[in-house]
Design a protein around this motif. Structure first.
Motif, PDB file in Angstrom:
ATOM      1  N   UNK A 187       0.829  -1.212   0.000  1.00  0.00           N
ATOM      2  CA  UNK A 187       0.000   0.000   0.000  1.00  0.00           C
ATOM      3  C   UNK A 187       0.861   1.260   0.000  1.00  0.00           C
ATOM      4  N   UNK A 188       2.019   1.205   0.648  1.00  0.00           N
ATOM      5  CA  UNK A 188       2.919   2.358   0.630  1.00  0.00           C
ATOM      6  C   UNK A 188       3.388   2.652  -0.790  1.00  0.00           C
ATOM      7  N   UNK A 189       3.743   1.603  -1.528  1.00  0.00           N
ATOM      8  CA  UNK A 189       4.235   1.797  -2.887  1.00  0.00           C
ATOM      9  C   UNK A 189       3.135   2.246  -3.850  1.00  0.00           C
ATOM     10  N   UNK A 190       1.898   2.073  -3.459  1.00  0.00           N
ATOM     11  CA  UNK A 190       0.783   2.538  -4.293  1.00  0.00           C
ATOM     12  C   UNK A 190       0.332   3.947  -3.924  1.00  0.00           C
ATOM     13  N   UNK A 191       0.921   4.519  -2.887  1.00  0.00           N
ATOM     14  CA  UNK A 191       0.488   5.831  -2.413  1.00  0.00           C
ATOM     15  C   UNK A 191       1.117   6.950  -3.235  1.00  0.00           C
ATOM     16  N   UNK A 192       0.625   8.148  -3.009  1.00  0.00           N
ATOM     17  CA  UNK A 192       1.086   9.331  -3.739  1.00  0.00           C
ATOM     18  C   UNK A 192       1.669  10.344  -2.768  1.00  0.00           C
ATOM     19  N   UNK A 193       2.784  10.931  -3.158  1.00  0.00           N
ATOM     20  CA  UNK A 193       3.422  11.972  -2.354  1.00  0.00           C
ATOM     21  C   UNK A 193       3.060  13.345  -2.918  1.00  0.00           C
ATOM     22  N   UNK A 194       3.133  14.331  -2.065  1.00  0.00           N
ATOM     23  CA  UNK A 194       2.912  15.711  -2.483  1.00  0.00           C
ATOM     24  C   UNK A 194       4.195  16.496  -2.297  1.00  0.00           C
ATOM     25  N   UNK A 195       4.712  17.048  -3.385  1.00  0.00           N
ATOM     26  CA  UNK A 195       5.940  17.815  -3.317  1.00  0.00           C
ATOM     27  C   UNK A 195       5.713  19.196  -2.740  1.00  0.00           C
ATOM     28  N   UNK A 196       6.799  19.938  -2.482  1.00  0.00           N
ATOM     29  CA  UNK A 196       6.685  21.276  -1.898  1.00  0.00           C
ATOM     30  C   UNK A 196       5.862  22.237  -2.743  1.00  0.00           C
ATOM     31  N   UNK A 197       5.830  22.024  -4.051  1.00  0.00           N
ATOM     32  CA  UNK A 197       5.072  22.900  -4.932  1.00  0.00           C
ATOM     33  C   UNK A 197       3.631  22.424  -5.120  1.00  0.00           C
ATOM     34  N   UNK A 198       3.233  21.401  -4.357  1.00  0.00           N
ATOM     35  CA  UNK A 198       1.864  20.919  -4.431  1.00  0.00           C
ATOM     36  C   UNK A 198       1.615  19.890  -5.512  1.00  0.00           C
ATOM     37  N   UNK A 199       2.637  19.532  -6.263  1.00  0.00           N
ATOM     38  CA  UNK A 199       2.470  18.534  -7.317  1.00  0.00           C
ATOM     39  C   UNK A 199       2.638  17.134  -6.732  1.00  0.00           C
ATOM     40  N   UNK A 200       1.767  16.223  -7.140  1.00  0.00           N
ATOM     41  CA  UNK A 200       1.832  14.865  -6.637  1.00  0.00           C
ATOM     42  C   UNK A 200       2.693  13.979  -7.513  1.00  0.00           C
ATOM     43  N   UNK A 201       3.266  12.946  -6.915  1.00  0.00           N
ATOM     44  CA  UNK A 201       4.032  11.955  -7.668  1.00  0.00           C
ATOM     45  C   UNK A 201       3.939  10.622  -6.930  1.00  0.00           C
ATOM     46  N   UNK A 202       3.924   9.505  -7.665  1.00  0.00           N
ATOM     47  CA  UNK A 202       3.841   8.191  -7.015  1.00  0.00           C
ATOM     48  C   UNK A 202       5.080   7.932  -6.153  1.00  0.00           C
ATOM     49  N   UNK A 203       4.856   7.441  -4.964  1.00  0.00           N
ATOM     50  CA  UNK A 203       5.981   7.133  -4.084  1.00  0.00           C
ATOM     51  C   UNK A 203       6.896   6.096  -4.719  1.00  0.00           C
TER      52      UNK A 203
END
Length: 362
Positions: A187-203
């Motif tokens: 589930x961690x590898x399927x989650x999404x991160x949010x960068x400092x500029x608000x843009x998301x990217x897959x963990x």
């Protein structure tokens, strides 16, 4: 066992079995009778069964590392700082940085390391922070300052470096914590991160992206301390079989090879190389260090697919060449240098596999 009835019997106190007797007991009155206790087998029990058959159904699994005793008084500040980290920096940079510093100090404690690992949201927040590049933390398009590039003078450490240090300390020598992270890994590898500029990217994308300089000329942009902390975090994460298997299947070893080859030139980067070497020994090459052999290196003469055999051989040869360079440059005549043990294992495996290849592939 009574040979006539087949029943088990335990003989009690028969002095006649000892010809000399016990000199200290001479003169004392003894009962010369022989007593037996009949041990009736349990209903349905198989006398030829193993010890495992005697373990009651539903009994808890034995864990050699035992249970971690909580402190007499838990730190309330610990849980407050966990919340700061889970929420991310946002507009509260000062409390967030203080929270990272606090967790970096306390994560070495096994009890609190387990508490960090048991919360998937906290682990996700730390991993997302760990995989961000230094310039992304400072803001898109901003040029890192000289002090940011110099890991010997930068203060405080970049957030990605702090997050990696927390992950490494929380899971190191902490089997329950490693197991918890392994259970949550899919589930961690399927989650999404949010960068400092608000843009998301897959963990997953961030976790398996290159994190070390691909050539020595780029080292000025990536402090050695950041790369070393990342390798340390990977070493702790790989204590979980679930993480280790995913790491091998996702090309994670290529990232470590980049860290090894991109860290050429001595100085602080020798610590990065040493960290990579010890990771290889601890997890894949040295059984005395707890490694599970047979998972890596990947070159197998028994692989039926010729294309896969070729790729595996090429990958192993890249590692052998990289470690040879380190040994010749830094190892010298030091038989205890980590490169000696790593190269011995890699070359031994490679030679054994070459013997099993078809002649046309030699």
């Amino acid at each position: 066992m009574d040979i006539w009835t087949g029943r088990k019997e335990a003989k009690l106190n028969d002095p006649s079995d000892d010809e000399d007797g016990n000199r200290a007991l001479e003169g004392l009155r003894v009962d010369s009778g022989v007593g037996v206790v009949v041990v009736e087998p349990q209903a349905g029990a198989d006398e030829s069964g193993s010890l495992e058959d005697l373990i009651p159904s539903g009994a808890p699994v034995y864990e050699s590392y035992g249970r971690v005793k909580p402190p007499e008084e838990e730190s309330g500040q610990f849980y407050s700082n966990l919340e700061y980290v889970k929420k991310g920096p946002g507009g509260t940079d000062l409390p967030f940085d203080e929270a990272l510093e606090f967790l970096e100090d306390i994560s070495h404690d096994i009890y609190y390391g387990e508490k960090i690992a048991e919360n998937p949201d906290t682990v996700q927040a730390l991993l997302c922070l760990m995989v961000q590049r230094g310039e992304e933390e400072e803001g898109e398009g901003e040029e890192p300052t000289t002090s940011d590039r110099d890991d010997a003078t930068a203060s405080p450490p970049p957030r990605n470096q702090q997050a990696a240090s927390i992950v490494a300390a929380a899971l190191q020598n902490n089997p329950p914590a490693a197991r918890m992270v392994g259970d949550a890994w899919p589930s961690l590898m399927e989650s999404t991160c949010t960068g400092p500029q608000g843009r998301g990217f897959p963990l997953r994308d961030g976790f398996y992206a290159p994190f070390a300089p691909l050539d020595p000329s780029a080292r000025r942009d990536v402090p050695a301390a950041q790369v070393k902390a990342r390798v340390g975090a990977l070493s702790s994460l790989l204590r979980s079989p679930a993480v280790r298997d995913d790491f091998l299947a996702s090309g994670g070893m290529d990232r470590l090879l980049e860290a090894l080859t991109g860290a050429a030139g001595g100085g602080a980067w020798m610590g990065v190389q040493r960290k990579v070497g010890h990771l290889l020994l601890d997890h894949f090459l040295d059984e005395e260090s707890g490694a599970t052999k047979g998972l890596w290196p990947v070159f197998r003469a028994s692989e039926p697919d010729a294309a896969k055999r070729k790729l595996g051989r090429e990958a192993d040869e890249k590692w052998i060449e990289a470690v040879r360079v380190v040994r010749e440059r830094d190892g010298g005549n030091d038989g205890e240098h980590w490169s000696v043990a790593v190269l011995r294992e890699l070359e031994g495996h490679h030679a054994a596999q070459l013997k099993g290849l078809p002649k046309e592939e030699l």
